[in-house]
Design a protein around this motif. Structure first.
Motif, PDB file in Angstrom:
ATOM      1  N   GLU A 192     -10.882  15.314   7.811  1.00 18.34           N
ATOM      2  CA  GLU A 192     -11.157  14.224   8.752  1.00 18.34           C
ATOM      3  C   GLU A 192      -9.865  13.554   9.218  1.00 18.34           C
ATOM      4  OE1 GLU A 192     -13.977  12.583  10.026  1.00 18.34           O
ATOM      5  OE2 GLU A 192     -15.284  14.216   9.367  1.00 18.34           O
ATOM      6  N   ILE A 193      -8.980  13.255   8.272  1.00 17.94           N
ATOM      7  CA  ILE A 193      -7.714  12.606   8.634  1.00 17.94           C
ATOM      8  C   ILE A 193      -6.905  13.500   9.562  1.00 17.94           C
ATOM      9  CG2 ILE A 193      -5.453  11.944   7.700  1.00 17.94           C
ATOM     10  CD1 ILE A 193      -7.477   9.759   7.456  1.00 17.94           C
ATOM     11  N   SER A 194      -6.885  14.786   9.277  1.00 22.92           N
ATOM     12  CA  SER A 194      -6.146  15.724  10.128  1.00 22.92           C
ATOM     13  C   SER A 194      -6.741  15.740  11.531  1.00 22.92           C
ATOM     14  CB  SER A 194      -6.187  17.130   9.520  1.00 22.92           C
ATOM     15  OG  SER A 194      -5.607  17.134   8.227  1.00 22.92           O
ATOM     16  N   GLY A 195      -8.072  15.718  11.598  1.00 25.10           N
ATOM     17  CA  GLY A 195      -8.715  15.676  12.906  1.00 25.10           C
ATOM     18  C   GLY A 195      -8.414  14.389  13.659  1.00 25.10           C
ATOM     19  N   PHE A 196      -8.420  13.265  12.958  1.00 29.06           N
ATOM     20  CA  PHE A 196      -8.116  11.998  13.621  1.00 29.06           C
ATOM     21  C   PHE A 196      -6.648  11.935  14.070  1.00 29.06           C
ATOM     22  CE2 PHE A 196     -12.005  10.218  11.581  1.00 29.06           C
ATOM     23  CZ  PHE A 196     -12.580   9.714  12.733  1.00 29.06           C
ATOM     24  N   ALA A 197      -5.759  12.568  13.312  1.00 31.98           N
ATOM     25  CA  ALA A 197      -4.361  12.610  13.752  1.00 31.98           C
ATOM     26  C   ALA A 197      -4.262  13.316  15.105  1.00 31.98           C
ATOM     27  CB  ALA A 197      -3.509  13.326  12.711  1.00 31.98           C
ATOM     28  N   THR A 236       0.830  -1.206   0.000  1.00 29.86           N
ATOM     29  CA  THR A 236       0.000   0.000   0.000  1.00 29.86           C
ATOM     30  C   THR A 236       0.861   1.251   0.000  1.00 29.86           C
ATOM     31  OG1 THR A 236      -1.732  -1.185   1.219  1.00 29.86           O
ATOM     32  CG2 THR A 236      -1.830   1.213   1.224  1.00 29.86           C
ATOM     33  N   ASP A 237       1.904   1.260   0.819  1.00 28.46           N
ATOM     34  CA  ASP A 237       2.787   2.431   0.885  1.00 28.46           C
ATOM     35  C   ASP A 237       3.519   2.654  -0.432  1.00 28.46           C
ATOM     36  OD1 ASP A 237       1.920   2.648   3.445  1.00 28.46           O
ATOM     37  OD2 ASP A 237       3.801   2.061   4.409  1.00 28.46           O
ATOM     38  N   LYS A 238       3.847   1.577  -1.139  1.00 28.01           N
ATOM     39  CA  LYS A 238       4.487   1.729  -2.441  1.00 28.01           C
ATOM     40  C   LYS A 238       3.549   2.431  -3.420  1.00 28.01           C
ATOM     41  CE  LYS A 238       7.520  -2.328  -2.168  1.00 28.01           C
ATOM     42  NZ  LYS A 238       8.800  -1.604  -2.233  1.00 28.01           N
ATOM     43  N   MET A 239       2.259   2.087  -3.328  1.00 31.05           N
ATOM     44  CA  MET A 239       1.293   2.740  -4.207  1.00 31.05           C
ATOM     45  C   MET A 239       1.154   4.214  -3.845  1.00 31.05           C
ATOM     46  SD  MET A 239      -2.628   1.601  -5.055  1.00 31.05           S
ATOM     47  CE  MET A 239      -2.092   0.132  -5.916  1.00 31.05           C
ATOM     48  N   ILE A 240       1.198   4.505  -2.546  1.00 31.35           N
ATOM     49  CA  ILE A 240       1.089   5.900  -2.113  1.00 31.35           C
ATOM     50  C   ILE A 240       2.297   6.702  -2.587  1.00 31.35           C
ATOM     51  CG2 ILE A 240       0.989   7.390  -0.077  1.00 31.35           C
ATOM     52  CD1 ILE A 240      -0.453   5.038   1.340  1.00 31.35           C
ATOM     53  N   CYS A 262      -3.318   6.288   6.094  1.00 29.60           N
ATOM     54  CA  CYS A 262      -3.057   7.335   7.083  1.00 29.60           C
ATOM     55  C   CYS A 262      -3.874   7.093   8.350  1.00 29.60           C
ATOM     56  CB  CYS A 262      -3.401   8.709   6.505  1.00 29.60           C
ATOM     57  SG  CYS A 262      -2.151   9.368   5.390  1.00 29.60           S
ATOM     58  N   TYR A 263      -5.129   6.762   8.149  1.00 19.46           N
ATOM     59  CA  TYR A 263      -5.972   6.505   9.316  1.00 19.46           C
ATOM     60  C   TYR A 263      -5.452   5.298  10.111  1.00 19.46           C
ATOM     61  CZ  TYR A 263      -9.854   5.511  12.360  1.00 19.46           C
ATOM     62  OH  TYR A 263     -10.602   5.274  13.477  1.00 19.46           O
ATOM     63  N   GLU A 264      -5.104   4.206   9.380  1.00 20.80           N
ATOM     64  CA  GLU A 264      -4.605   3.016  10.069  1.00 20.80           C
ATOM     65  C   GLU A 264      -3.307   3.301  10.801  1.00 20.80           C
ATOM     66  OE1 GLU A 264      -4.310   0.088   7.046  1.00 20.80           O
ATOM     67  OE2 GLU A 264      -6.478  -0.243   6.904  1.00 20.80           O
ATOM     68  N   ALA A 265      -2.451   4.157  10.227  1.00 18.67           N
ATOM     69  CA  ALA A 265      -1.207   4.522  10.903  1.00 18.67           C
ATOM     70  C   ALA A 265      -1.501   5.273  12.201  1.00 18.67           C
ATOM     71  CB  ALA A 265      -0.337   5.375   9.986  1.00 18.67           C
ATOM     72  N   CYS A 266      -2.504   6.157  12.161  1.00 19.88           N
ATOM     73  CA  CYS A 266      -2.916   6.849  13.392  1.00 19.88           C
ATOM     74  C   CYS A 266      -3.485   5.861  14.407  1.00 19.88           C
ATOM     75  CB  CYS A 266      -3.952   7.916  13.068  1.00 19.88           C
ATOM     76  SG  CYS A 266      -3.339   9.301  12.085  1.00 19.88           S
ATOM     77  N   MET A 267      -4.357   4.990  13.941  1.00 18.07           N
ATOM     78  CA  MET A 267      -5.003   4.038  14.836  1.00 18.07           C
ATOM     79  C   MET A 267      -3.999   3.080  15.470  1.00 18.07           C
ATOM     80  SD  MET A 267      -8.243   1.541  13.978  1.00 18.07           S
ATOM     81  CE  MET A 267      -7.323   0.611  12.757  1.00 18.07           C
ATOM     82  N   ASP A 268      -2.988   2.672  14.677  1.00 21.20           N
ATOM     83  CA  ASP A 268      -1.972   1.743  15.177  1.00 21.20           C
ATOM     84  C   ASP A 268      -0.817   2.464  15.861  1.00 21.20           C
ATOM     85  OD1 ASP A 268      -3.481  -0.267  14.067  1.00 21.20           O
ATOM     86  OD2 ASP A 268      -2.331  -0.324  12.204  1.00 21.20           O
ATOM     87  N   ASN A 269      -0.912   3.785  15.929  1.00 21.43           N
ATOM     88  CA  ASN A 269       0.151   4.595  16.522  1.00 21.43           C
ATOM     89  C   ASN A 269       1.486   4.356  15.823  1.00 21.43           C
ATOM     90  OD1 ASN A 269       1.180   6.513  18.282  1.00 21.43           O
ATOM     91  ND2 ASN A 269       1.591   5.025  19.927  1.00 21.43           N
ATOM     92  N   ASP A 270       1.418   4.172  14.505  1.00 21.71           N
ATOM     93  CA  ASP A 270       2.611   3.931  13.693  1.00 21.71           C
ATOM     94  C   ASP A 270       3.105   5.301  13.187  1.00 21.71           C
ATOM     95  OD1 ASP A 270       4.584   3.104  11.980  1.00 21.71           O
ATOM     96  OD2 ASP A 270       3.389   1.530  11.026  1.00 21.71           O
ATOM     97  N   VAL A 271       3.885   5.958  14.024  1.00 14.25           N
ATOM     98  CA  VAL A 271       4.310   7.315  13.731  1.00 14.25           C
ATOM     99  C   VAL A 271       5.189   7.372  12.478  1.00 14.25           C
ATOM    100  CG1 VAL A 271       5.613   9.292  14.617  1.00 14.25           C
ATOM    101  CG2 VAL A 271       4.169   7.958  16.158  1.00 14.25           C
ATOM    102  N   GLU A 272       6.095   6.425  12.356  1.00 13.32           N
ATOM    103  CA  GLU A 272       7.013   6.429  11.214  1.00 13.32           C
ATOM    104  C   GLU A 272       6.256   6.333   9.896  1.00 13.32           C
ATOM    105  OE1 GLU A 272      10.838   3.871   9.503  1.00 13.32           O
ATOM    106  OE2 GLU A 272       9.904   3.343  11.424  1.00 13.32           O
ATOM    107  N   ARG A 273       5.276   5.443   9.845  1.00 13.53           N
ATOM    108  CA  ARG A 273       4.495   5.303   8.609  1.00 13.53           C
ATOM    109  C   ARG A 273       3.709   6.569   8.312  1.00 13.53           C
ATOM    110  NH1 ARG A 273      -0.551   1.171   7.309  1.00 13.53           N
ATOM    111  NH2 ARG A 273      -0.307   1.177   5.029  1.00 13.53           N
ATOM    112  N   PHE A 274       3.110   7.138   9.344  1.00 10.41           N
ATOM    113  CA  PHE A 274       2.299   8.332   9.138  1.00 10.41           C
ATOM    114  C   PHE A 274       3.159   9.488   8.651  1.00 10.41           C
ATOM    115  CE2 PHE A 274       0.033  12.151  10.567  1.00 10.41           C
ATOM    116  CZ  PHE A 274      -1.214  11.909  10.016  1.00 10.41           C
TER     117      PHE A 274
END
Length: 830
Positions: A678-683, A588-592, A622-634
């Protein structure tokens, strides 16, 4: 000396020579007649040698004709008619005409053969010429003519003795003659295309399938080594014929793509048929070819090295069985055809030919034939590499052909994976156990272990067990080994086969998809790269499902690990699940990461929207990175998604500018911005929930950088107007479900953190809520994100506090800002 003197004196007289002349004449005539007789006898022998092979088919035709006449003449006995019923002259004319017609049509048929042979077959191989002259359709037609002619002659012969015919016989002859006349058109036409795969391959394929059927139980004498070897030689001859027909068709007949694809279709059917029977063929069968395998001197035992040194020879190769010779020969023919299409840059034809093997790959996967899947993908990958791909901006038609070819490459790997899933679904461990239990090891019939339906990879272990049990019966008089021990051995082999195939599927991530993707990037084929990523993403998603299937199967099979000394495969499924999830995120990140390259990608109704798909996946990531607290990915993907969302807004706005409804134009063009809000708010929300400021820091930094290069006040005013207008519409927004899922997942995370969430805490909590973040405490008091939205949080907490927004009116209908300030103030006072 005296006889010599007498002889010399006689030579002086003329009378002596005259006498000798008259005396030698009868001798000469005698030996001349003897030589002539000998010469005549030699010629007769040649005639006999020529005649001998034709006597059997001739007698066969005569006997068959006699049988037909016998059946027809039975009507005279059981259904007699008046002899005055016939007109004798007409009957004679009919029989004579039929006999004459047979000769004419036979001559016409062979005239057609001769014409084609003189033009084409002079350059054909011997087996191709032989096939042409013995084509089944032609042989059947010639035999029909021969039978009709012989029956007509018989009737004429009987008629000369005054025999009366039954009308059924004459009607039968008339029908045969009519059949031959009418059939001549189709037969004559088929002669001209008899070398094309559409005409020739079905007959050869049927011969191959018959041989395959006979080398596995319950085929005729399937255990006889002589017949096993004979059938292999027949199949080798047939496969060589198919290869030569393809060569001849390409070089001499210049076959169209349609016929070449027909050939591939028949080869696919041959592979599928063989895959069904391979698990029934004994490993020691002479059906399998043998090949020499040379050893490395470093790994050879000292005895063989000493023997080689003392005799001055090299180490003799080992003769090993090649269990994949059949597939390799068929693959070679396929590769020959596809390479020819690739050389002509017939990308669409290469795609169509490759598509035939998707179900072949799935069939191999179902039978756990890892080696065959590997060979198939390697062979086809070479063809794909040799097929020239034009730059994608040269036209949509060529572009679509290339997309189709890449689609097939991805689907081949997916089919290999789905084959394993289908195997586990079709053969759960209980069914495998039942099949093993159903083997009658005491049976005298050798085919028992070959008819179990178990994967062919288990066959070596089954044959080994059978041989050991036979020895046990000879030594002990009966089988002493308990059945539970035998089942353990079988289950061990099954799990190792399962593990081996799974490891290969696992390797496709880096050895297949990654390599092809890197090549496309190196060639700057970004649209093709993202399209290939779609299949890679599908593969990664199905790979996660495979882990679940495999885990259930392995855990069930381990119940039969009754002999602890026997090693069983050890799967670390917790690690495999983590690896599968990481791989899906990686793809997914490669596609992004390709989003900046896809801004100007060609779009339209006939091409996929790569940019839109990558953006949507990026938002979810982006949302999943926030939810998983994956700071590096986000941190890696949010700036890309931010820029892509703005670009998407501009692109959609231009695309809908000619729409008649203003509401629809505004709604669809602002959807990317709504998602970004929305993504900014969820971050911000997740940063507060987890107390990890890095999530919000990168979001805030990105927004600050954007507002610094634009007119910040105008931009914020525009955003406020967008949100206000969208909130005033009582409609379901296009991507509302996506944002609702984000909201539900956040509520679930709050609940996991022990915070009140609606509807479990229907009215929220009026008492104290324990959390360091004032924002989270306020939202928790309202039962989660049921009233507030992440977009509202972003506008209230961030945009409204920007200095450029000082004089702007924000819609804060839930007074979130005041509630947060009160919560912070109250917390400070406490």
């Amino acid at each position: 000396m005296i006889p010599v003197r007498i002889k010399n004196n006689l030579y002086r007289f003329k009378s002596f020579w005259l006498f000798k002349k008259w005396l030698n004449r009868p001798v000469f005539l005698f030996w001349a007649n003897m030589f002539h007789g000998h010469y005549t006898m030699d010629n007769t022998k040649n005639y006999i040698r020529i005649l001998k092979p034709t006597i059997v088919p001739f007698l066969g035709s005569v006997l068959y004709s006699a049988f037909i006449i016998f059946i027809l003449e039975l009507y005279n006995k059981y259904f007699p008619i008046n002899s005055q019923f016939f007109d004798k002259a007409s009957t004679d004319s009919l029989l004579t005409a039929v006999a004459s017609l047979m000769g004419v049509f036979l001559g016409l048929y062979f005239a057609a053969l001769s014409g084609i042979a003189s033009n084409f077959l002079i350059r054909a191989t011997q087996d191709v010429r032989r096939f042409f002259f013995s084509a089944p359709l032609g042989l059947q037609y010639v035999r029909t003519i021969a039978i009709t002619g012989i029956v007509s002659v018989f009737y004429l012969f009987l008629k000369s003795f005054g025999h009366t015919f039954h009308p059924v016989g004459l009607a039968f002859l008339s029908l045969l003659a009519a059949y031959i006349i009418i059939r001549f058109w189709s037969i004559g036409s088929s002669v001209f295309n008899s070398m094309e795969p559409g005409s020739s391959f079905p007959f050869v394929r049927k011969d191959i399938e018959d041989s395959i059927k006979d080398i596995a139980p319950p085929g005729f004498q399937w255990q006889t080594p002589l017949l096993q070897n004979h059938r292999r030689r027949l199949v080798v001859t047939d496969l060589d014929l198919l290869a030569n027909l393809v060569d001849f068709g390409i070089k001499e007949l210049e076959l169209p793509d349609e016929q070449l694809l027909t050939a591939i279709a028949h080869l696919r059917l041959i592979l599928l048929k063989y895959s069904e029977s391979k698990g029934k063929i004994p490993r020691k069968s002479l059906w399998h070819e043998t090949k020499s395998q040379f050893e490395n001197w470093a790994f050879t035992d000292s005895t063989r090295i000493s023997l080689a040194l003392n005799t001055g020879t090299s180490i003799q190769p080992k003769s090993i069985q090649d269990f994949f010779w059949f597939e390799n020969r068929v693959f070679d023919i396929v590769v020959k055809i596809l390479n020819e299409l690739g050389k002509k840059n017939k990308i669409l034809s290469v795609f169509q030919g490759s598509e035939y093997f998707i179900d072949v790959a799935e069939e191999y996967g179902e039978n756990l034939e890892e080696e065959n899947v590997k060979t198939l993908l390697q062979k086809l990958e070479g063809i794909f590499s040799n097929t020239h791909l034009e730059k994608t901006d040269e036209g949509q038609v060529a572009h679509k052909e290339q997309l189709a070819l890449l689609e097939t490459q991805g689907r081949l790997a997916i089919a290999a994976l789905l084959g394993l899933i289908r195997h586990i679904d079709k053969y759960p461990c209980e069914k495998i156990s039942s099949k093993i239990s159903g083997i009658n090891w005491n049976s005298k019939k050798k085919e028992t272990i070959y008819l179990t339906g178990l994967p062919s990879s288990m066959l070596p272990r089954l044959e080994e067990i059978e041989a050991n049990l036979e020895n046990e019966k000879v030594i002990e008089g009966k089988i002493q080994s308990p059945r539970w021990y035998i089942k353990t051995l079988c289950m061990q082999q099954y799990l190792y086969s399962l593990e081996k195939y799974f490891i290969y599927i696992k390797s496709l991530h880096s050895n297949y998809f990654q390599r092809k993707f890197d090549k496309l990037l190196a060639e700057e084929q970004y649209s093709l790269a993202v399209h290939f990523l779609q299949r890679w993403l599908e593969f990664s998603n199905k790979y996660q499902s495979l882990i679940g299937y495999l885990k259930k199967q392995a855990e069930c099979c381990r119940k039969f690990h009754w002999v602890k000394d026997l090693p069983f495969p050890d799967f670390d499924f917790s690690q495999e699940e983590k690896t599968a999830l990481d791989r899906e995120r990686e793809v997914t990140d490669k596609m992004i990461q390709l989003l900046p390259k896809l801004k100007s990608a060609v779009t339209g109704k006939e091409l996929p929207d790569y940019f839109g798909q990558a953006l949507t996946l990026g938002l979810q990531a982006c949302y999943e990175a926030c939810m998983d607290n994956d700071v590096e990915r986000f941190i890696n993907i949010f700036p890309i998604i931010f820029d892509a969302s703005l670009v998407s807004h501009d692109k959609i706005r231009k695309e809908v500018q000619n729409w008649s409804q203003d509401d629809s134009k505004i709604i669809y063009s602002t959807e990317p911005l709504a998602n970004l809000f929305e993504i900014s708010g969820f971050a911000l929300l997740y940063a507060e929930l987890y107390q990890k400021n890095e999530l919000w820091d990168i979001t805030k930094k990105t927004w600050n950088a954007y507002l610094k290069i634009v007119d910040a006040k105008a931009a914020i005013q525009f955003m406020i107007a967008i949100v206000g207008y969208r909130n005033s519409l009582f409609v379901l927004m296009p991507q509302a479900i996506l944002r609702t899922n984000w909201q539900m997942n956040f509520n679930r995370k709050m609940k996991e953190a022990g915070l009140p969430v609606f509807p479990e805490d229907r009215y929220g909590r009026k008492g104290k809520i324990s959390h360091k973040s004032a924002l989270i405490r306020v939202i928790a008091k309202w039962g989660g994100l049921s009233i507030f939205s992440a977009q509202e949080v972003f506008f209230t907490i961030y945009l409204s506090n920007r200095p450029e927004a000082k004089d702007l009116a924000f819609l804060d209908k839930h007074e979130l800002k005041e509630e947060v300030e009160k919560e912070e103030k109250g917390n400070i006072e406490e």
